[in-house]
Design a protein around this motif. Structure first.
Motif, PDB file in Angstrom:
ATOM      1  N   ALA A 100       0.849  -1.189   0.000  1.00  0.00           N
ATOM      2  CA  ALA A 100       0.000   0.000   0.000  1.00  0.00           C
ATOM      3  C   ALA A 100       0.892   1.251   0.000  1.00  0.00           C
ATOM      4  CB  ALA A 100      -0.895  -0.005   1.231  1.00  0.00           C
ATOM      5  N   GLU A 101       0.310   2.395  -0.367  1.00  0.00           N
ATOM      6  CA  GLU A 101       1.077   3.639  -0.473  1.00  0.00           C
ATOM      7  C   GLU A 101       1.703   4.027   0.873  1.00  0.00           C
ATOM      8  OE1 GLU A 101       2.058   5.150  -3.034  1.00  0.00           O
ATOM      9  OE2 GLU A 101       2.964   6.848  -1.985  1.00  0.00           O
ATOM     10  N   THR A 102       0.980   3.696   1.971  1.00  0.00           N
ATOM     11  CA  THR A 102       1.475   4.073   3.296  1.00  0.00           C
ATOM     12  C   THR A 102       2.833   3.465   3.597  1.00  0.00           C
ATOM     13  OG1 THR A 102       0.148   2.262   4.122  1.00  0.00           O
ATOM     14  CG2 THR A 102      -0.765   4.456   4.411  1.00  0.00           C
ATOM     15  N   VAL A 103       3.115   2.301   2.977  1.00  0.00           N
ATOM     16  CA  VAL A 103       4.413   1.655   3.190  1.00  0.00           C
ATOM     17  C   VAL A 103       5.536   2.598   2.780  1.00  0.00           C
ATOM     18  CG1 VAL A 103       5.872  -0.266   2.476  1.00  0.00           C
ATOM     19  CG2 VAL A 103       3.443  -0.639   2.885  1.00  0.00           C
ATOM     20  N   PHE A 104       5.327   3.312   1.645  1.00  0.00           N
ATOM     21  CA  PHE A 104       6.382   4.174   1.128  1.00  0.00           C
ATOM     22  C   PHE A 104       6.466   5.490   1.889  1.00  0.00           C
ATOM     23  CE2 PHE A 104       4.779   1.667  -2.510  1.00  0.00           C
ATOM     24  CZ  PHE A 104       5.862   0.819  -2.616  1.00  0.00           C
ATOM     25  N   THR A 105       5.319   5.999   2.318  1.00  0.00           N
ATOM     26  CA  THR A 105       5.349   7.290   2.997  1.00  0.00           C
ATOM     27  C   THR A 105       6.079   7.212   4.322  1.00  0.00           C
ATOM     28  OG1 THR A 105       3.168   6.786   3.858  1.00  0.00           O
ATOM     29  CG2 THR A 105       3.265   8.241   1.941  1.00  0.00           C
ATOM     30  N   GLN A 106       6.129   5.986   4.913  1.00  0.00           N
ATOM     31  CA  GLN A 106       6.862   5.839   6.172  1.00  0.00           C
ATOM     32  C   GLN A 106       8.370   5.878   5.977  1.00  0.00           C
ATOM     33  OE1 GLN A 106       5.342   2.209   7.737  1.00  0.00           O
ATOM     34  NE2 GLN A 106       3.429   3.145   8.405  1.00  0.00           N
ATOM     35  N   LEU A 107       8.814   5.658   4.729  1.00  0.00           N
ATOM     36  CA  LEU A 107      10.251   5.605   4.473  1.00  0.00           C
ATOM     37  C   LEU A 107      10.820   7.015   4.311  1.00  0.00           C
ATOM     38  CD1 LEU A 107      10.237   2.729   1.852  1.00  0.00           C
ATOM     39  CD2 LEU A 107      10.939   2.568   4.235  1.00  0.00           C
ATOM     40  N   ALA A 108      12.141   7.068   4.445  1.00  0.00           N
ATOM     41  CA  ALA A 108      12.809   8.339   4.159  1.00  0.00           C
ATOM     42  C   ALA A 108      12.615   8.658   2.671  1.00  0.00           C
ATOM     43  CB  ALA A 108      14.297   8.219   4.483  1.00  0.00           C
ATOM     44  N   PRO A 109      12.451   9.937   2.326  1.00  0.00           N
ATOM     45  CA  PRO A 109      12.057  10.300   0.961  1.00  0.00           C
ATOM     46  C   PRO A 109      13.006   9.761  -0.116  1.00  0.00           C
ATOM     47  CG  PRO A 109      12.303  12.251   2.380  1.00  0.00           C
ATOM     48  CD  PRO A 109      12.573  11.076   3.226  1.00  0.00           C
ATOM     49  N   GLU A 110      14.315   9.789   0.137  1.00  0.00           N
ATOM     50  CA  GLU A 110      15.222   9.392  -0.934  1.00  0.00           C
ATOM     51  C   GLU A 110      15.130   7.879  -1.235  1.00  0.00           C
ATOM     52  OE1 GLU A 110      16.093  10.706   1.900  1.00  0.00           O
ATOM     53  OE2 GLU A 110      17.625   9.543   2.915  1.00  0.00           O
ATOM     54  N   VAL A 111      14.952   7.038  -0.169  1.00  0.00           N
ATOM     55  CA  VAL A 111      14.822   5.594  -0.425  1.00  0.00           C
ATOM     56  C   VAL A 111      13.422   5.251  -0.887  1.00  0.00           C
ATOM     57  CG1 VAL A 111      16.712   4.872   1.076  1.00  0.00           C
ATOM     58  CG2 VAL A 111      14.407   5.168   2.023  1.00  0.00           C
ATOM     59  N   ALA A 112      12.422   6.039  -0.478  1.00  0.00           N
ATOM     60  CA  ALA A 112      11.035   5.777  -0.875  1.00  0.00           C
ATOM     61  C   ALA A 112      10.921   5.819  -2.389  1.00  0.00           C
ATOM     62  CB  ALA A 112      10.107   6.799  -0.236  1.00  0.00           C
ATOM     63  N   GLU A 113      11.607   6.776  -2.999  1.00  0.00           N
ATOM     64  CA  GLU A 113      11.527   6.922  -4.461  1.00  0.00           C
ATOM     65  C   GLU A 113      12.075   5.669  -5.147  1.00  0.00           C
ATOM     66  OE1 GLU A 113      10.165   8.064  -7.615  1.00  0.00           O
ATOM     67  OE2 GLU A 113       9.715   9.149  -5.753  1.00  0.00           O
ATOM     68  N   GLN A 114      13.179   5.188  -4.614  1.00  0.00           N
ATOM     69  CA  GLN A 114      13.800   3.987  -5.182  1.00  0.00           C
ATOM     70  C   GLN A 114      12.883   2.765  -5.015  1.00  0.00           C
ATOM     71  OE1 GLN A 114      17.398   2.906  -3.182  1.00  0.00           O
ATOM     72  NE2 GLN A 114      17.614   1.033  -4.385  1.00  0.00           N
ATOM     73  N   ALA A 115      12.279   2.658  -3.824  1.00  0.00           N
ATOM     74  CA  ALA A 115      11.374   1.539  -3.550  1.00  0.00           C
ATOM     75  C   ALA A 115      10.188   1.570  -4.492  1.00  0.00           C
ATOM     76  CB  ALA A 115      10.915   1.596  -2.107  1.00  0.00           C
ATOM     77  N   ARG A 116       9.619   2.769  -4.706  1.00  0.00           N
ATOM     78  CA  ARG A 116       8.481   2.919  -5.609  1.00  0.00           C
ATOM     79  C   ARG A 116       8.827   2.417  -7.010  1.00  0.00           C
ATOM     80  NH1 ARG A 116       7.252   7.793  -3.116  1.00  0.00           N
ATOM     81  NH2 ARG A 116       5.315   7.684  -1.893  1.00  0.00           N
TER      82      ARG A 116
END
Lengths: 591, 301
Positions: A100-116
């Motif tokens: 779910a999107e919430t998984v990424f929002t919990q991450l730090a922004p720079e790694v969240a982008e990579q995860a997405r």
């Protein structure tokens, strides 16, 4: 239409009537409907059987696979996440999910982008693993999920060690040093491991020695003291506080207490000596995230470098875990260790239940079938018995608790164990009451099976016996019962299968989470029918639903289920063999 | 069934006028009366009265619930002879036979009046011990019914239930009975194997051995050969010939030839009545009644 078909079919199908020269009677056959031939029924019945078999075999295969694989030592994986945290543990299972999107929002922004990006490249799904990370006192978690987009690095450290402990669950780390008396002796993984292997055996031996002293020697002193105290109470209740007997009993108690105090002190000294010797040795482990932890060797049940094991070594660990499972007491809230008390309790309870239910059921069925005159009353009794089989088992549990435990047990306590009151002896759940409750539960099965077996004894045999001048009882004893015995055994088998698998009523009448004291042991009077007991069925429930660490207990649920099925199957097999021997005795080879 | 209903006797035609064979009616007169619920006295040949009787059946009547199955049976069974009972199905032969050892007591709905006298003592007196009575009679059933135990145990069953324990006695009785039933040679090597492993004919002879092992006064045989092949039937008939003299045998049979071959006296029964009773030879050669003649020659029944 249907009669025609019925008449025609044998003609067409019978090979003896087929004239090879005659033309095939296809035309006529086609006029009969498919239904008349019964082909759809064949498919229907066969299909029903297939579905049943698939379900049963599927369940058994699942339980067998999961149960058998529980004890195989798993390799240790060290995972570094994109957030730069490191974990180590055993992979227990994996699945594919849509994050779910919430998984990424919990991450730090720079790694969240990579995860997405990783997830998007994978059609919006991700793979994740459940890893048993252990080290509960450090992490506060037993398990953790790791998704593939979170993992930066994954490897298997050579010296990673799995430690099974007496408490706190498993520990995963890399041996850093071996300590004796708090001082580091060696400080490389290989040497520390060598030292561990050298010392662990004797330390476990001392630990077992200590446990034996605590449970047996001190237990014996406690029992002597308790017996003397009971004598005093009995004297007090029977003869009054001023009587000479009471005074004598009191004197005796004081003597026993003095003696036991001295002996206890001696034993404590021995125990302390063992403890001191054991606590000298420690193994220092470094966890994946760099924390150091000293583990006393005494606390370690089993440890192995999971990634360095050969197949032989793995097999040895696998077998030693099974051995522990069969022969040891449970630990860690039942989620580790063995189930021996539960195996013992289940088997003893089932046997006592059979001993109780078979004679009663057979006698009742004998009266119903052989002596009672058929009439509305007997029909009503039969209907009532059949209905009894449909009563929810928990109702039997409530009845057993009220009648056996509180009423019968309470009365026994009043009459014979009044010195111990208010703490109950028989007036609470115990293996005897549990067996009797289940006997009541399975009584209808035995009665119905026995009645059918009795009814199947040919009337001509009874008449033959009567004509020889036999009385009714002689006929029953010599002709009817032997002839009906295989059928009665079938009833017993059904009752055992039903009783051994029953759990709900047991919770009320004596099955408990932990009861290391067995209902049969070497302490006078050897049989302890009043003791509460462990039961495999209840153990499964407890592991699966009452455990704090349910994820860790899950494999044990399958293993215990497998064991329960094997035990019930072997009890049944024993009864079936017995029945077949009886059958052979009366085997009829008339033609 | 309504023909045998007790109430239907009210509608019966004259019972006296037709007691002798009608001049022109022939076969059906007497039987017709019986079928209509009337009663006719049995024709009893005087030869029987000369014999020493072991069992006297006197005015015996029997009901299954409301349905009467036996009407005023008066028979005296001669000692040491073979007496056969013949008649069409449902005529009450088996019922009468089972009344002799009171096996009908096991059926709740059975009521009886009248009496049977065995060796001068009533069978149906309240003081009679049924179990003792049955011990004095052996019975062989239509279908062989060996017990689910060894051949040896089957034969000595009557002694076992009497509590006989001496091996000498038991062995001796077993051999004597099996020899008596012409089975000894066939089974002497496997006495302790299951009796259910014997062939049908052997099983029936085993049942005969069992029936004679307690040396009964009377041997009752209820169609003993009806389930057997001709060869086994022959053996059983030979056996009956051998046993007669030592035992009084009462045999029910459907097979006219068998009755003619094996028995000394024959009773012809019809719908619960004895129609004619006399020496077998006379009954089959020149019976008093045309009805009997018709039955034994197979013109009806």
């Amino acid at each position: 239409m249907i009669p025609t078909a019925a008449k025609d079919k044998p003609l067409n199908d019978s090979p003896t009537n087929a004239d090879p020269t005659a033309p095939q009677r296809r035309a006529q056959r086609s006029t009969s409907s498919l239904l008349a031939y019964g082909e759809p029924m064949l498919w229907l019945t066969g299909g029903a059987l297939t579905i049943c078999l698939v379900m049963i075999i599927g369940l058994l295969v699942l339980i067998f696979y999961q149960g058998v694989s529980t004890f195989w030592p798993a390799p240790l994986v060290q995972i570094t996440t994109i957030e730069d945290r490191t974990f180590m543990g055993e992979v227990t299972r994996e699945e594919i999910f849509a994050p779910a999107e919430t998984v990424f929002t919990q991450l730090a922004p720079e790694v969240a982008e990579q995860a997405r990006r990783t997830v998007a490249a994978n059609d919006g799904t991700a793979h994740r693993w459940l890893v048993r990370i252990g080290n509960f006192e450090l992490t506060g978690d037993h398990f953790n999920w790791f998704s593939d987009f979170m993992i930066r690095d994954e490897r298997r450290p050579e010296w990673a060690v799995t430690v099974e402990r007496l408490s706190w669950g498993r520990f995963y780390g890399i041996p850093a040093a071996f300590l004796v008396d708090g001082a580091v002796v060696v400080d490389t993984s290989a040497q520390a491991w060598q030292r561990y292997k050298a010392h662990h055996g004797e330390i476990r031996k001392r630990w077992r020695q200590r446990r034996h002293l605590e449970t047996h020697a001190i237990g014996k002193l406690n029992r002597q003291e308790e017996a003397a105290r009971l004598d005093m109470r009995t004297a007090l209740l029977e003869h009054g506080p001023d009587s000479a007997r009471y005074a004598a009993a009191r004197e005796r108690l004081e003597t026993v207490q003095r003696k036991s105090e001295i002996e206890t002190a001696q034993l404590r000294e021995q125990i302390n000596a063992l403890n001191t010797e054991n606590s000298r040795y420690q193994l220092r482990l470094v966890t994946a995230d760099g924390q150091e932890k000293n583990l006393a060797l005494e606390e370690i049940v089993r440890a192995f470098p999971a990634n360095r094991l050969s197949v032989t070594e793995k097999t040895a660990i696998y077998l030693s875990r099974w051995w522990e499972f069969f022969t040891d007491d449970p630990r860690e809230a039942n989620s580790e260790g063995g189930v021996f008390p539960a195996i013992f309790g289940t088997v003893v309870m089932t046997l006592v239940m059979s001993l109780a239910v078979v004679p009663f059921g057979v006698l009742a069925a004998l009266y119903l079938r052989e002596y009672a005159k058929a009439g509305p009353l007997i029909s009503a009794v039969r209907i009532a018995i059949n209905n009894l089989a449909g009563v929810p088992s928990i109702v039997f549990g409530v009845f057993g608790l009220g009648f056996f435990c509180y009423f019968v047990g309470g009365t026994i306590d009043q009459l014979f164990f009044s010195a111990k009151l208010p703490s109950p002896t028989y007036g609470t759940g115990g293996i005897l009451w549990a067996s009797l409750t289940l006997a009541l539960l399975t009584l209808p099965v035995v009665i119905v099976a026995t009645e059918e077996a009795l009814a199947a004894v040919p009337g001509s045999m009874r008449e033959g016996s009567y004509a020889c001048g036999a009385s009714k009882w002689q006929t029953i004893k010599r002709i009817v019962l032997p002839r009906a015995m295989p059928g009665i055994m079938t009833g017993m088998i059904l009752a055992m299968a039903r009783g051994a698998g029953e759990v709900a009523p047991l919770m009320l009448v004596g099955a408990v989470k932990l009861a290391p004291e067995l209902p049969v042991d070497g302490i006078f009077p050897f049989l302890h029918p009043e003791r509460s007991f462990m039961h495999l069925g209840f153990h499964i429930f407890d592991l699966g639903f009452q455990s704090q660490n349910s994820e860790a207990a899950k494999p044990m649920v399958f293993t215990t289920t497998l064991l329960l099925i094997v035990i019930i199957a072997s009890l049944n097999l024993g009864a079936v063999l017995l029945r077949n021997r009886l059958r052979k005795k009366f085997a009829s080879g008339v033609f | 069934m309504n023909a045998t209903h007790p109430d239907s006797s009210k509608n019966a035609k004259s019972t006296i006028a037709l007691s002798k064979p009608g001049p022109n009616g022939g076969i059906s007169d007497r039987l017709q009366v019986i079928a209509n619920g009337g009663s006719v006295p049995a024709e009893i040949h005087p030869a029987i009265l000369d014999e020493d009787s072991v069992l006297d059946i006197r005015n015996f009547r029997l009901w299954y619930g409301e349905a009467q199955a036996l009407f005023d049976i008066n028979l005296s069974i001669p000692r040491g002879k073979v007496t056969a009972m013949i008649g069409p199905s449902g005529c009450g032969k088996s019922t009468l036979l089972r009344s002799v050892n009171r096996l009908n007591d096991l059926i709740d709905s059975v009521r009886i009046t009248g009496d049977m006298i065995l060796n001068g003592r009533s069978i149906y007196e309240p003081s009679v011990d049924v179990i003792e009575l049955r011990k004095r009679m052996g019975m062989v059933f239509q279908k062989s019914n060996p017990f689910p135990m060894s051949i040896y145990e089957n034969v000595i069953y009557p002694l076992r239930i009497d509590g006989e324990r001496s091996h000498g006695v038991l062995d001796e009785v077993c051999e004597r009975s099996l020899r008596g039933a012409a089975l000894w040679e066939e089974v002497k090597d496997r006495l302790h194997e299951s009796a259910l492993g014997l062939s049908g004919g052997q099983q029936q002879r085993l049942c005969i051995a069992r029936a004679i092992s307690a040396e009964p006064d009377v041997l009752l045989m209820d169609e003993p050969c009806s389930a057997l092949d001709p060869l086994a039937t022959n053996k059983i008939e030979d056996l009956i010939d051998q046993l007669k003299g030592d035992y009084t045998i009462l045999i029910v049979t459907h097979n006219m030839q068998q009755a003619a071959r094996t028995s000394d006296y024959t009773a012809f029964m019809y719908l619960g009545h004895v129609v004619e009773y006399g020496p077998t030879e006379t009954l089959f050669q020149k019976p008093l009644l045309q009805e009997t003649q018709d039955y034994v020659t197979g013109r009806f029944g």
